[in-house]
Design a protein around this motif. Structure first.
Motif, PDB file in Angstrom:
ATOM      1  N   ILE A 258       1.300 -10.013   5.616  1.00 49.86           N
ATOM      2  CA  ILE A 258       0.847  -8.411   6.563  1.00 49.86           C
ATOM      3  C   ILE A 258       0.462  -7.968   5.209  1.00 49.86           C
ATOM      4  CG2 ILE A 258       0.505  -6.425   7.908  1.00 49.86           C
ATOM      5  CD1 ILE A 258       2.653  -8.705   9.773  1.00 49.86           C
ATOM      6  N   PHE A 259       1.308  -7.406   4.881  1.00 50.44           N
ATOM      7  CA  PHE A 259       1.163  -6.761   3.917  1.00 50.44           C
ATOM      8  C   PHE A 259       1.137  -7.171   2.320  1.00 50.44           C
ATOM      9  CE2 PHE A 259       4.065  -4.616   6.908  1.00 50.44           C
ATOM     10  CZ  PHE A 259       2.623  -4.059   7.498  1.00 50.44           C
ATOM     11  N   ASN A 260       0.772  -8.421   2.461  1.00 51.62           N
ATOM     12  CA  ASN A 260       0.459  -8.713   1.252  1.00 51.62           C
ATOM     13  C   ASN A 260       1.237  -8.245  -0.293  1.00 51.62           C
ATOM     14  OD1 ASN A 260      -1.877 -10.599  -0.358  1.00 51.62           O
ATOM     15  ND2 ASN A 260      -2.217  -8.571  -1.187  1.00 51.62           N
ATOM     16  N   ILE A 261       2.239  -8.194  -0.285  1.00 49.37           N
ATOM     17  CA  ILE A 261       3.337  -8.581  -1.085  1.00 49.37           C
ATOM     18  C   ILE A 261       3.917  -9.659  -1.738  1.00 49.37           C
ATOM     19  CG2 ILE A 261       5.822  -7.960  -1.297  1.00 49.37           C
ATOM     20  CD1 ILE A 261       5.442  -6.249   1.301  1.00 49.37           C
ATOM     21  N   PRO A 262       3.724  -9.943  -2.969  1.00 54.14           N
ATOM     22  CA  PRO A 262       3.855 -11.378  -3.921  1.00 54.14           C
ATOM     23  C   PRO A 262       5.276 -11.255  -3.729  1.00 54.14           C
ATOM     24  CG  PRO A 262       2.809 -10.010  -5.090  1.00 54.14           C
ATOM     25  CD  PRO A 262       3.627  -8.919  -4.271  1.00 54.14           C
ATOM     26  N   GLY A 263       5.616 -11.304  -2.629  1.00 51.85           N
ATOM     27  CA  GLY A 263       7.229 -12.080  -3.100  1.00 51.85           C
ATOM     28  C   GLY A 263       7.925 -13.482  -3.466  1.00 51.85           C
ATOM     29  N   VAL A 264       9.063 -13.828  -2.196  1.00 51.45           N
ATOM     30  CA  VAL A 264       9.662 -14.886  -2.153  1.00 51.45           C
ATOM     31  C   VAL A 264       9.020 -15.811  -1.213  1.00 51.45           C
ATOM     32  CG1 VAL A 264      11.842 -16.301  -1.548  1.00 51.45           C
ATOM     33  CG2 VAL A 264      11.785 -14.301  -2.985  1.00 51.45           C
ATOM     34  N   GLY A 265       9.618 -14.770   0.217  1.00 54.19           N
ATOM     35  CA  GLY A 265       8.443 -15.648   2.103  1.00 54.19           C
ATOM     36  C   GLY A 265       6.846 -15.931   1.244  1.00 54.19           C
TER      37      GLY A 265
ATOM     38  N   ASP B 104       5.859   2.966  -1.929  1.00 58.24           N
ATOM     39  CA  ASP B 104       5.084   1.233  -1.267  1.00 58.24           C
ATOM     40  C   ASP B 104       5.857   0.158  -0.327  1.00 58.24           C
ATOM     41  OD1 ASP B 104       2.830   2.336  -2.619  1.00 58.24           O
ATOM     42  OD2 ASP B 104       2.757   1.149  -4.509  1.00 58.24           O
ATOM     43  N   PHE B 105       7.169   0.610  -0.505  1.00 56.25           N
ATOM     44  CA  PHE B 105       7.989  -0.262  -0.129  1.00 56.25           C
ATOM     45  C   PHE B 105       8.499   0.150   1.686  1.00 56.25           C
ATOM     46  CE2 PHE B 105       8.420  -2.902  -3.819  1.00 56.25           C
ATOM     47  CZ  PHE B 105       7.385  -3.748  -3.464  1.00 56.25           C
ATOM     48  N   ILE B 106       7.851   1.496   1.593  1.00 54.07           N
ATOM     49  CA  ILE B 106       8.611   2.485   2.805  1.00 54.07           C
ATOM     50  C   ILE B 106       8.153   1.516   4.261  1.00 54.07           C
ATOM     51  CG2 ILE B 106       8.615   4.238   3.845  1.00 54.07           C
ATOM     52  CD1 ILE B 106       9.181   5.555   1.431  1.00 54.07           C
ATOM     53  N   MET B 107       7.084   1.549   4.276  1.00 49.25           N
ATOM     54  CA  MET B 107       5.987   1.135   5.301  1.00 49.25           C
ATOM     55  C   MET B 107       6.138  -0.817   5.763  1.00 49.25           C
ATOM     56  SD  MET B 107       2.384   1.597   6.935  1.00 49.25           S
ATOM     57  CE  MET B 107       1.573   0.328   5.809  1.00 49.25           C
TER      58      MET B 107
ATOM     59  N   GLY C 121      -9.403  -0.289   4.870  1.00 48.58           N
ATOM     60  CA  GLY C 121      -8.723   0.852   4.138  1.00 48.58           C
ATOM     61  C   GLY C 121      -9.761   1.897   2.894  1.00 48.58           C
ATOM     62  N   GLY C 122     -10.294   0.562   2.803  1.00 53.22           N
ATOM     63  CA  GLY C 122     -11.232   1.312   1.075  1.00 53.22           C
ATOM     64  C   GLY C 122     -10.645   1.035   0.217  1.00 53.22           C
ATOM     65  N   ASN C 123      -9.545   0.319  -0.116  1.00 51.79           N
ATOM     66  CA  ASN C 123      -9.074  -0.866  -1.323  1.00 51.79           C
ATOM     67  C   ASN C 123      -9.371  -1.904  -2.199  1.00 51.79           C
ATOM     68  OD1 ASN C 123      -7.300   1.248  -0.991  1.00 51.79           O
ATOM     69  ND2 ASN C 123      -5.416   0.187  -0.640  1.00 51.79           N
ATOM     70  N   LEU C 124     -11.004  -2.345  -0.935  1.00 54.58           N
ATOM     71  CA  LEU C 124     -11.796  -3.676  -1.746  1.00 54.58           C
ATOM     72  C   LEU C 124     -12.439  -3.125  -1.242  1.00 54.58           C
ATOM     73  CD1 LEU C 124     -10.769  -6.507  -1.734  1.00 54.58           C
ATOM     74  CD2 LEU C 124     -11.182  -6.869   0.371  1.00 54.58           C
TER      75      LEU C 124
ATOM     76  N   VAL D 172      -0.724   5.785   3.559  1.00 59.93           N
ATOM     77  CA  VAL D 172      -0.244   4.806   2.680  1.00 59.93           C
ATOM     78  C   VAL D 172      -1.634   3.644   2.665  1.00 59.93           C
ATOM     79  CG1 VAL D 172       2.176   5.558   3.256  1.00 59.93           C
ATOM     80  CG2 VAL D 172       0.840   3.468   5.033  1.00 59.93           C
ATOM     81  N   SER D 173      -1.124   3.436   0.937  1.00 57.59           N
ATOM     82  CA  SER D 173      -2.093   1.928   0.905  1.00 57.59           C
ATOM     83  C   SER D 173      -1.570   0.745   2.602  1.00 57.59           C
ATOM     84  CB  SER D 173      -2.472   1.735  -0.184  1.00 57.59           C
ATOM     85  OG  SER D 173      -2.918  -0.317  -0.290  1.00 57.59           O
ATOM     86  N   PRO D 174      -2.842   0.142   3.064  1.00 57.21           N
ATOM     87  CA  PRO D 174      -2.767  -0.524   3.796  1.00 57.21           C
ATOM     88  C   PRO D 174      -2.242  -1.753   2.976  1.00 57.21           C
ATOM     89  CG  PRO D 174      -5.135  -0.354   3.888  1.00 57.21           C
ATOM     90  CD  PRO D 174      -4.585   0.383   2.427  1.00 57.21           C
ATOM     91  N   THR D 175      -2.015  -2.469   2.243  1.00 63.89           N
ATOM     92  CA  THR D 175      -1.285  -3.105   1.470  1.00 63.89           C
ATOM     93  C   THR D 175      -0.989  -2.687   0.832  1.00 63.89           C
ATOM     94  OG1 THR D 175      -3.426  -3.733   0.416  1.00 63.89           O
ATOM     95  CG2 THR D 175      -2.911  -5.081   2.535  1.00 63.89           C
ATOM     96  N   VAL D 176       0.517  -4.066  -0.137  1.00 62.01           N
ATOM     97  CA  VAL D 176       1.479  -3.648  -1.432  1.00 62.01           C
ATOM     98  C   VAL D 176       0.809  -4.053  -2.817  1.00 62.01           C
ATOM     99  CG1 VAL D 176       3.203  -3.596  -2.963  1.00 62.01           C
ATOM    100  CG2 VAL D 176       2.906  -2.801   0.218  1.00 62.01           C
ATOM    101  N   GLY D 177       0.725  -5.764  -2.437  1.00 62.81           N
ATOM    102  CA  GLY D 177      -0.504  -5.977  -4.016  1.00 62.81           C
ATOM    103  C   GLY D 177       0.597  -5.290  -5.056  1.00 62.81           C
ATOM    104  N   GLY D 178      -0.182  -5.890  -6.320  1.00 61.24           N
ATOM    105  CA  GLY D 178       0.982  -6.249  -7.168  1.00 61.24           C
ATOM    106  C   GLY D 178       1.176  -4.683  -7.895  1.00 61.24           C
TER     107      GLY D 178
END
Lengths: 571, 308
Positions: free
Chosen positions: B254-261, B174-177, A292-295, B162-168
């Protein structure tokens, strides 16, 4: 010095030079991957492959023309960023950017002086190390001989419980600082001569000691670190090409941001404007971000994409051998495998395996067929070690040798090859045993063990009743590291209890030879002996697979499969 | 009402102790020596082992370790993970992220689920109803990680919307998907639940009465049909909030979200007992409180229900 290599897939494990990061990181990735792998393949097959424009546009948008802000993948360090307390790849790659050691490794693994002015020894046992004057840490304090000696003493002291303390074992006085309670607080083999000179005394001659000094355990520490190591590890101060962008630049579980350290003036000067490590829980997510071009740079392709990543990324894909050697061992104590008969059978079992085909079909080309007992990324490696034809596939030769062995004592029973099922070895074991079955016409099958720990326990206790898989990842880029700890008589990881006085003599000779080229030559001679005896049967080298974004340039992977981040630029 | 809440809160005490004891015991029983795991395959010297053992009370018997942990909890000192991070900091970073994600998922599933379910219920047997029913069945049939990867690939990688991952530092958008993916399964349940409930409500006596006394159709539908049909839906949504927070492991991966899971998963594989127990303890509390709130909401939706 070294450790057993648990898993043969660099992409799945987080490993530091020579250190397998235990169970943790390894299974962390695997667990989820088992679950998601199939889906990812399905997703890619259904939606992708037909045109590459999707990822192209993505790359252009987010590249944004900001120039040299490079974003790469990482994983949350398991510990505070203290050089002697980091033994996994997540923290290790950060340390290597923040610090400069006495030497650094060029992409091909050859060591060059970084902070060191000279490292000299006449007997390979007593070393005099001079460092360049005028070097500073990023907080402005000077890097002196004491910075190194204090840091090493801190790392070696048992009560500090540093995870990399083992690296100081060759230095005189190590036993005393590791005893409980410690009999000494500092290593007796280290002495500061003046501001820029210190001496190291080893327990025995080790000519490749200077080669090890690029490893992070040997980095210096500023005076301020020792007051509160915990706090220091949160906001570390190094002497390397980068420094933290600001206090608190380490956002746990999210990312860490570096900017070039302008006080560093060594050979690894940062070519980009900033370097950010984004921490990923899974390599799948990182791979999506790369597409996706983010990395900008990714050094771990998820197993779900191994078959397709070279098509997806084209010339932006990286797939090169790593310093990981895979083999299997047939101990001499097994019936039919001792003495002359065993030698013949081992050779037959080596000729019977079609390594090229297995690497291509089972591993989609992400393994490289072995040509020796070391790895192609190690300086001194040779494809043409005398005797290595035993690694080629030759059915006729295999049958002939097997028949010769049968003449000594006829074969009976089943040939078994033990492996651990937790890290996906079944496929290649099935392929290898099938290759043996078809070529030699004997019963051959895999013997699965549920976990790595279990197979290692049986191997260590010598209770295993058949052949078993083995592997080795290098601690430092030296041939000796692939041979000494594994095949020297009585060595710590000599699982097959191999012993050959001739081989031992050559090893010893190499260890006390200060000329590295000459030492390598001796080690190649030693390998020729191994090719006749085959203490293990070499299979292949694991590859490092990765990729980089459309605007990333000068991406090169180091000998330890970690990209050389300091030279990456963006157009 | 106050008495009722008090009683319910008291009931939480044994549940809290039972749950933490159970989790603590499970983590304690995990095979493998955490110190060995920490060192990888390197040998551990006696002095290093002694230092670490004392630091984490590893030499104490199980019950003593548990009591020390409880003592920590009540003084808001959740201890340190093996990597030296205070667990409370880890919780403070991870929970807000997951709460946001869970709320986005909850809103998506509630609004869309109730909306579509209501319309489908009103026009039972119609084209809309059949289509929606079929689609929700498909959603139920697809595992969440397939949905996650496909939407990540299509919207994130392929189309680049949208961005494929969420990140920091994520924005709510960003949370919609990820939220939609996380809430997809529950959305299907909410939809079906609402639809059936509304369809039943349409033929109820009080609705016929309301229509007979001349109330407008919109008023009958919203006040008399929908409100009554929402009781089972609200129960479901309430318990689902807990499930969304604890069950986001796959989606967060999958979405690289730094949460509880994410935190929970890493702590389990690194055998970081204190973190695992703390995270799960907080999740248990969230669950209990969500249940209480649901029970209280009943009274709001159905005046016949009174708590004393």
């Amino acid at each position: 010095m070294s450790s057993f290599e648990q898993d043969d897939d660099l992409n799945q494990t987080a490993k530091r030079v020579g250190v397998v990061a235990g169970g943790p990181v390894l299974t962390r990735r695997d667990g989820l991957k088992g679950l998601v792998g199939v889906a990812a393949v399905a997703g890619l097959a259904a939606c992708g492959g037909s045109d590459d424009e999707g990822s192209g546009t993505g790359g252009g948008e987010s590249g944004g023309g900001t120039g040299g802000d490079v974003i790469v993948n990482g994983s949350e360090p398991q510990n505070k960023l203290v050089p002697t307390n980091t033994n996994e790849v997540g923290g290790g790659r950060l340390l290597d950017s923040l610090w400069a050691g006495l030497v650094y490794y060029k992409a091909d693994g050859t060591p060059e002086n970084d902070v060191a002015e000279s490292i000299e020894s006449s007997d390979a046992q007593n070393y005099t190390i001079k460092i360049k004057s005028g070097q500073t840490f990023s907080d402005g304090t000077p890097v002196t001989a004491k910075s190194f000696v204090d840091a090493w003493n801190y790392g070696a002291l048992g009560t500090n419980a540093q995870l990399s303390s083992y690296f100081f074992e060759p230095i005189e006085g190590f036993e005393a600082v590791q005893s409980e309670p410690p009999a000494a607080q500092t290593l007796s083999g280290l002495a500061v001569v003046d501001d820029t000179t210190f001496t190291v005394k080893l327990l025995q001659p080790e000519s490749d000691f200077p080669l090890r000094l690029g490893y992070s355990a040997f980095y210096p520490l500023p005076e301020s670190a020792f007051a509160d190591m915990e706090a220091f590890g949160e906001n570390p101060v190094g002497n390397g090409p980068y420094k933290l962008k600001a206090e608190g630049a380490w956002q746990h579980n999210v990312r860490i941001d570096f900017v070039p350290n302008e006080t560093y003036d060594g050979p690894r000067k940062a070519q980009n404007d900033s370097l950010s490590f984004v921490f990923y829980e899974t390599n799948d997510a990182a791979y999506s971000d790369l597409q996706g071009g983010n990395l900008d740079v990714l050094d771990a392709i998820p197993p779900s994409a191994l078959a397709t990543f070279e098509d997806d990324l084209g010339d932006r894909a990286v797939n090169i051998p790593a310093a990981v050697f895979q083999s299997y061992c047939i101990p001499e104590r097994l019936p039919h495998f001792g003495g002359e008969e065993g030698k013949l059978r081992r050779q037959a079992l080596s000729y019977a395996i079609d390594r090229d085909q297995i690497c291509e079909t089972v591993f989609s080309g992400t393994r490289t067929p072995a040509k020796d007992f070391t790895s192609p990324v190690i300086a001194g490696y040779s494809e043409t070690v005398a005797g290595n034809e035993v690694l080629s596939f030759d059915a006729a030769k295999a049958k002939q040798l097997w028949a010769q062995a049968d003449a000594i004592s006829p074969w009976s029973g089943t040939f078994t090859l033990a492996y651990n099922t937790d890290l996906g070895h079944q496929e290649w074991v099935d392929a290898v045993t099938a290759s043996i079955r078809q070529t030699l016409g004997i019963q051959a099958e895999g013997a699965p063990y549920p976990t790595f720990a279990q197979i290692r326990t049986e191997v260590t206790n010598r209770t295993i009743t058949g052949a078993f898989r083995t592997g080795w990842q290098a601690d430092y880029p030296g041939l000796y590291n692939f041979l000494g700890p594994l095949y020297a008589t009585g060595a710590g990881s000599n699982d097959g209890d191999y012993s050959n006085p001739e081989f031992d003599a050559l090893l010893q000779q190499a260890a006390s030879t200060t000329d590295q080229d000459q030492a390598n030559e001796l080690l190649q001679q030693a390998q020729t002996i191994l090719f006749t005896d085959l203490p293990v049967i070499p299979l292949w080298y694991s590859n490092a697979s990765g990729g980089f974004g459309e605007n990333a340039e000068n991406v090169q992977f180091g000998w330890n499969s970690v990209p050389l981040y300091y030279q990456v630029t963006k157009s | 009402m106050g008495w009722y809440i008090g009683r319910r809160l008291l009931q939480m005490v044994p549940v809290f102790f039972g749950a933490t004891l159970l989790i603590y015991a499970l983590v304690f029983l995990l095979p493998g020596d955490p110190i060995l795991a920490l060192f990888g395959d390197k040998p551990v010297s006696e002095s290093a082992r002694a230092t670490l053992t004392a630091q984490y009370n590893l030499d104490e018997p199980f019950l003593v370790q548990y009591l020390l942990f409880l003592k920590g909890i009540f003084t808001f000192d959740f201890g340190q993970s093996f990597s030296g991070q205070p667990v409370i900091d880890q919780l403070a970073r991870a929970f807000p992220v997951t709460i946001k994600l869970a709320l986005v998922a909850l809103v998506i599933e509630a609004v869309l689920g109730i909306g579509f379910g209501f319309i489908a219920g009103l026009r039972r047997g119609g084209v809309f109803d059949s289509t929606v029913l079929f689609l929700s069945l498909v959603v139920i049939g697809i595992p969440v990680f397939v949905l996650g990867f496909v939407s990540q690939f299509v919207f994130g990688v392929k189309w680049g919307i949208v961005s494929p991952t969420v990140g920091g530092d994520p924005a709510l958008a960003d949370f919609i998907m990820p939220g939609a993916v996380l809430g997809a399964l529950s959305f299907a349940y909410v939809l079906r639940l609402t639809r059936n409930s509304v369809a039943e409500g349409l033929s109820a006596d009080h609705v016929r009465t309301a229509t007979a006394k001349g109330l407008s159709r919109p008023r009958v539908m919203t006040v008399h049909v929908l409100r009554n049909s929402l009781i089972p839906v609200v129960t479901f949504l309430g318990t689902d909030l807990g499930a969304l927070m604890g069950g986001a492991v796959v989606t967060e991966g999958i979405f690289n979200i730094p949460g509880v899971g994410n935190l929970l998963y890493q702590s389990v594989v690194r055998q970081e007992g204190p973190t695992v127990v703390s995270v799960v303890t907080v999740l248990v509390l969230v669950y209990l409180i969500a249940n209480l709130v649901v029970d209280l909401l009943y009274a709001v939706l159905d005046p016949r229900i009174r708590y004393v």
